[in-house]
Design a protein around this motif. Structure first.
Motif, mmCIF file in Angstrom:
data_model
loop_
_atom_site.group_PDB
_atom_site.id
_atom_site.type_symbol
_atom_site.label_atom_id
_atom_site.label_comp_id
_atom_site.label_asym_id
_atom_site.label_seq_id
_atom_site.Cartn_x
_atom_site.Cartn_y
_atom_site.Cartn_z
ATOM 1 N N SER A 134 5.623 -1.731 2.663
ATOM 2 C CA SER A 134 5.630 -3.177 2.451
ATOM 3 C C SER A 134 5.819 -3.879 3.797
ATOM 4 O O SER A 134 6.162 -3.234 4.796
ATOM 5 C CB SER A 134 6.783 -3.548 1.519
ATOM 6 N N PRO A 135 5.623 -5.182 3.838
ATOM 7 C CA PRO A 135 5.898 -5.911 5.081
ATOM 8 C C PRO A 135 7.336 -5.697 5.568
ATOM 9 O O PRO A 135 7.589 -5.607 6.762
ATOM 10 C CB PRO A 135 5.641 -7.372 4.702
ATOM 11 N N HIS B 292 11.148 -3.495 9.490
ATOM 12 C CA HIS B 292 12.292 -2.632 9.798
ATOM 13 C C HIS B 292 11.887 -1.535 10.788
ATOM 14 O O HIS B 292 12.620 -1.238 11.734
ATOM 15 C CB HIS B 292 12.829 -2.014 8.509
ATOM 16 N N THR B 293 10.717 -0.946 10.580
ATOM 17 C CA THR B 293 10.235 0.101 11.472
ATOM 18 C C THR B 293 10.043 -0.423 12.886
ATOM 19 O O THR B 293 10.453 0.210 13.860
ATOM 20 C CB THR B 293 8.910 0.694 10.934
ATOM 21 N N GLN C 116 0.839 -1.195 0.000
ATOM 22 C CA GLN C 116 0.000 0.000 0.000
ATOM 23 C C GLN C 116 0.875 1.245 0.000
ATOM 24 O O GLN C 116 2.036 1.201 0.366
ATOM 25 C CB GLN C 116 -0.896 0.013 1.230
ATOM 26 N N LYS C 117 0.250 2.335 -0.401
ATOM 27 C CA LYS C 117 0.957 3.613 -0.370
ATOM 28 C C LYS C 117 0.611 4.343 0.916
ATOM 29 O O LYS C 117 -0.480 4.225 1.439
ATOM 30 C CB LYS C 117 0.578 4.458 -1.575
ATOM 31 N N CYS C 118 1.578 5.077 1.406
ATOM 32 C CA CYS C 118 1.394 5.849 2.632
ATOM 33 C C CYS C 118 0.622 7.124 2.299
ATOM 34 O O CYS C 118 1.031 7.875 1.412
ATOM 35 C CB CYS C 118 2.768 6.187 3.213
#
Length: 89
Positions: A13-14, A19-20, A2-4
């Motif tokens: 992405s997953p 990472h976040t 999806q786009k932010c």
């Protein structure tokens, strides 16, 4: 994927979410070992990429996993060592 909504060009992405989450865990705990366990990494070397985001966080995280006897400090040579060095010059 999806786009932010706040940044239309940014794709979420997953992998980005993973990472976040890892960065949030590192910031909250300052413990690279916990990040490594959460991500399921076999070694800390694999996890070190997460410490590259902020140099101060990296130093703090590394300080936590370095054994106390190897941590930075002030080296104070003994009199015996000074005498040995003077005798060899």
């Amino acid at each position: 994927m999806q786009k932010c909504p706040r940044s239309p060009k940014k794709r979420v992405s997953p992998h980005v979410l993973r990472h976040t989450c890892a960065m949030i865990i590192l910031q909250a705990t300052q413990d690279i070992r916990k990040v490594s366990l959460w991500l399921g990494h076999a070694t800390l070397t694999t996890t070190e990429v997460y410490t590259r985001g902020d140099p101060t966080e990296k130093l703090e995280a590394m300080e936590e996993i370095v054994p106390p006897h190897l941590r930075r400090g002030t080296f104070q040579p003994t009199d015996k060592l000074i005498a040995l060095l003077k005798s060899t010059s």
